[in-house]
Design an enzyme around this catalytic site. Structure first.
Site, mmCIF file in Angstrom:
data_model
loop_
_atom_site.group_PDB
_atom_site.id
_atom_site.type_symbol
_atom_site.label_atom_id
_atom_site.label_comp_id
_atom_site.label_asym_id
_atom_site.label_seq_id
_atom_site.Cartn_x
_atom_site.Cartn_y
_atom_site.Cartn_z
ATOM 1 N N GLU A 117 0.577 -3.439 0.270
ATOM 2 C CA GLU A 117 -0.202 -2.319 -0.256
ATOM 3 C C GLU A 117 -1.687 -2.641 -0.433
ATOM 4 O O GLU A 117 -2.195 -2.662 -1.552
ATOM 5 C CB GLU A 117 0.393 -1.853 -1.590
ATOM 6 N N TYR A 125 -11.313 0.508 -3.221
ATOM 7 C CA TYR A 125 -11.617 1.387 -4.349
ATOM 8 C C TYR A 125 -13.130 1.370 -4.578
ATOM 9 O O TYR A 125 -13.700 0.330 -4.905
ATOM 10 C CB TYR A 125 -10.865 0.910 -5.596
ATOM 11 N N HIS A 135 8.519 -3.714 -9.683
ATOM 12 C CA HIS A 135 7.938 -5.060 -9.582
ATOM 13 C C HIS A 135 9.114 -5.987 -9.801
ATOM 14 O O HIS A 135 9.445 -6.343 -10.930
ATOM 15 C CB HIS A 135 6.841 -5.266 -10.630
ATOM 16 N N HIS A 156 -6.619 -5.563 -6.401
ATOM 17 C CA HIS A 156 -5.282 -5.943 -6.885
ATOM 18 C C HIS A 156 -4.605 -6.821 -5.839
ATOM 19 O O HIS A 156 -5.166 -7.061 -4.754
ATOM 20 C CB HIS A 156 -4.432 -4.706 -7.205
ATOM 21 N N HIS A 188 -3.431 2.366 -12.233
ATOM 22 C CA HIS A 188 -2.160 2.915 -12.719
ATOM 23 C C HIS A 188 -2.388 4.248 -13.443
ATOM 24 O O HIS A 188 -1.907 4.466 -14.554
ATOM 25 C CB HIS A 188 -1.417 1.894 -13.601
ATOM 26 N N HIS A 240 4.317 -7.147 -3.782
ATOM 27 C CA HIS A 240 5.241 -7.734 -4.764
ATOM 28 C C HIS A 240 6.668 -7.535 -4.276
ATOM 29 O O HIS A 240 6.929 -6.670 -3.424
ATOM 30 C CB HIS A 240 5.039 -7.078 -6.138
ATOM 31 N N ASP A 242 8.809 2.276 -3.407
ATOM 32 C CA ASP A 242 7.454 2.187 -3.972
ATOM 33 C C ASP A 242 6.463 2.446 -2.842
ATOM 34 O O ASP A 242 6.053 1.525 -2.143
ATOM 35 C CB ASP A 242 7.258 0.790 -4.591
ATOM 36 N N ASP A 271 15.019 12.468 -33.016
ATOM 37 C CA ASP A 271 16.387 12.198 -32.593
ATOM 38 C C ASP A 271 16.595 12.483 -31.100
ATOM 39 O O ASP A 271 17.693 12.799 -30.667
ATOM 40 C CB ASP A 271 17.380 12.990 -33.439
ATOM 41 N N ASP A 331 1.190 7.491 -5.450
ATOM 42 C CA ASP A 331 2.014 6.274 -5.458
ATOM 43 C C ASP A 331 3.293 6.671 -6.182
ATOM 44 O O ASP A 331 3.295 6.846 -7.405
ATOM 45 C CB ASP A 331 1.254 5.169 -6.186
ATOM 46 N N GLU A 341 0.810 1.957 1.054
ATOM 47 C CA GLU A 341 1.870 1.032 0.613
ATOM 48 C C GLU A 341 3.196 1.344 1.308
ATOM 49 O O GLU A 341 3.707 2.459 1.225
ATOM 50 C CB GLU A 341 2.056 1.171 -0.911
ATOM 51 N N ARG A 400 -5.208 3.623 -1.077
ATOM 52 C CA ARG A 400 -4.174 2.583 -0.989
ATOM 53 C C ARG A 400 -3.106 3.095 -0.033
ATOM 54 O O ARG A 400 -2.809 4.299 -0.016
ATOM 55 C CB ARG A 400 -3.570 2.313 -2.377
HETATM 56 N N1 GLY Z 1 3.701 1.517 -8.047
HETATM 57 C C1 GLY Z 1 3.098 0.359 -8.591
HETATM 58 C C2 GLY Z 1 2.731 -0.600 -7.571
HETATM 59 O O1 GLY Z 1 2.537 -0.223 -6.430
HETATM 60 O O2 GLY Z 1 2.679 -1.784 -7.794
HETATM 61 MN MN MN Z 2 3.754 -1.583 -5.355
HETATM 62 MN MN MN Z 3 3.167 1.611 -5.711
#
Ligand code: GLY
Ligand code: MN
Ligand code: MN
Length: 444
Positions: free
Chosen positions: A388, A392, A362, A351, A244, A355, A272, A42, A261, A411, A409
């Site tokens: 970003e 890797y 996203h 990747h 992720h 975005h 982000d 609950d 991140d 970003e 990374r």
């Molecule tokens: N935080 C997820 C991405 O950078 O797309």
């Molecule tokens: Mn991102």
């Molecule tokens: Mn991110």
């Protein structure tokens, strides 16, 4: 604390006016806020309204429906839970239909329990019904409403003759941010940048990743962003090579990098940001080489942002910088031109480059991708995106040992302006010098 960041009702009225203008004459559009989600037994997750619904009215309670009726006139009706003293003592205050009109600037507000009846009534007056096709429950309710109207045909009522997807119409509006939205996104970025600074100052050998996550959440919240915009990624060493990674349950080690991140959500809007830095406070020579390469590629992409530019073209810029760099470091071998042509850097840059960003991390909006998945949409002022790039190199990669376990990374969040861009990510340290200088403060 966050009141300064909330949008005025006039902003929502203006959005609805734009959506009304896109709807054909004789339409009803229905969008819902959604249900609370159970975490266990609950207890519930904190409620987050459907962002298309939120975009149109700013109302934050579950179970609500917003109706946009375009008939002889344009009318917005909010259906929401009624006031209920017992429920409110247990679970918190409700706005109620009485206060909703003045507080949210809608034309009318009715109890949720009357919502279905009102919809059926409106559907006998219009030709087109718009709902978001991703809302499975509504997609089963819509034909039922229409058949109820059809049942009254003998008394002269005719149901709307088609159902169309409302989501793309709303999402195209969301793609272009207003000045008021950009102001909030600047604030979300600034407080998130402070959180990244705090994380750099808190990092230390032996600490657990979740302890650094706690520092981020603290800094978000004390600055008005009660929640993270998405689950924070706090990835020490080789964990950075899991894109992720959110387990955040391992210990940090001197000599390794920490990739974070994370961004706060302010008044519904996401930041982000990713930063990667050494746990010890000083990059090793191989870490420095890869870091500078990723940074150079990111700066080259950001510098090229302006109206008319595309994510696809930015990807080409980044791939060229990364490939040349990886060849000069001896990680990729062969003819640079050919490697660029074959997108060889994708072995380590696994990747997309970025975005859209907004109410969702996203964010929504068509990328106009072709069959090769190239994102060809020309940028327009008011669009906001992440840039970003990353490299890797997992522990089992077939490269010189010194590169293994490095995952980096970087970003930032960028708004397209009339003549170029504005980098919203202004205070999260990014150069090697800035990072090392800030982290040296830990010793004082
Ligand atoms: N935080 C997820 C991405 O950078 O797309
Ligand atoms: Mn991102
Ligand atoms: Mn991110």
């Amino acid at each position: 604390m966050i009141k300064h960041a909330l949008l005025p009702a006039s902003e929502f009225t203006a959005r609805r006016a734009k959506l009304f203008a896109k709807l054909p004459a004789s339409s009803l559009l229905v969008v819902r806020s959604g249900h609370e989600q159970t975490r266990s037994n609950d207890t519930e997750y904190h409620f987050c309204p459907d962002k298309n619904f939120f975009y149109l009215c700013g109302f934050q309670e579950p179970e609500a429906m917003l109706l946009l009726l375009k008939g002889d006139t344009e009318q917005t009706i909010l259906c929401c839970r009624e006031k209920d003293p017992l429920q409110e003592i247990w679970h918190g205050k409700r706005v109620g239909p009485g206060a909703a009109v003045s507080e949210y600037g809608v034309d009318d507000a009715i109890p949720l329990i009357d919502g279905d009846g009102a919809i059926v009534d409106y559907l006998s007056q219009v030709k087109h019904l718009f709902v978001c096709f991703y809302d499975n429950e509504l997609m089963t309710m819509a034909p039922e409403w229409l058949s109820q109207v059809a049942g009254e045909r003998r008394v002269g009522k005719k149901p709307a003759s088609n159902i169309s997807d409302a989501a793309p119409l709303i999402q195209e509006l969301r793609l272009i941010k207003s000045n008021a939205e950009l102001k909030i996104m600047r604030q979300a970025n600034e407080l998130s940048g402070k959180a990244h600074q705090r994380a750099m100052l808190a990092a230390a050998d032996g600490k657990f990743e979740y302890q650094i996550e706690a520092e981020l959440l603290h800094e978000f919240a004390v600055n008005g962003a009660r929640f993270a915009a998405y689950n924070s990624i706090v990835a020490g060493g080789d964990n950075a090579n899991i894109l992720h990674y959110t387990d955040n349950n391992e210990q940090l080690n001197d000599g390794e990098l920490l990739l974070i991140d994370a961004g706060g959500e302010l008044a519904g809007y996401a930041a982000d940001i990713t930063r990667t830095f050494p746990v010890s406070g000083e990059f090793t020579v191989p870490q420095k080489a890869i870091y500078q390469l990723v940074l150079d590629s990111q700066l080259a992409a950001i510098e090229a942002i302006k109206p008319g530019q595309t994510l696809s073209a930015l990807n080409d810029i980044v791939c060229k910088v990364l490939t040349e760099g990886l060849v000069s470091l001896g990680i990729l071998k062969g003819d640079v031109e050919e490697l660029v042509q074959n997108k060889a850097c994708k072995q380590y840059f696994i990747h997309g480059l970025g975005h859209w960003l907004g109410l969702d991390v996203h964010d929504v909006g068509d990328y106009q991708s072709n069959e090769k998945r190239q994102q060809l949409r020309a940028f327009e002022p008011g669009m906001v995106m992440t840039i970003e790039p990353g490299l890797y190199i997992p522990m089992d990669a077939d490269v010189d040992e010194k590169w293994r376990g490095i995952g980096i990374r970087i970003e930032d969040n960028i708004a397209v302006t009339e003549h170029g861009y504005e980098n919203l990510t202004v205070n999260a340290p990014k150069t090697i010098d800035d990072i090392e200088r800030l982290m040296a403060e830990r010793l004082n």
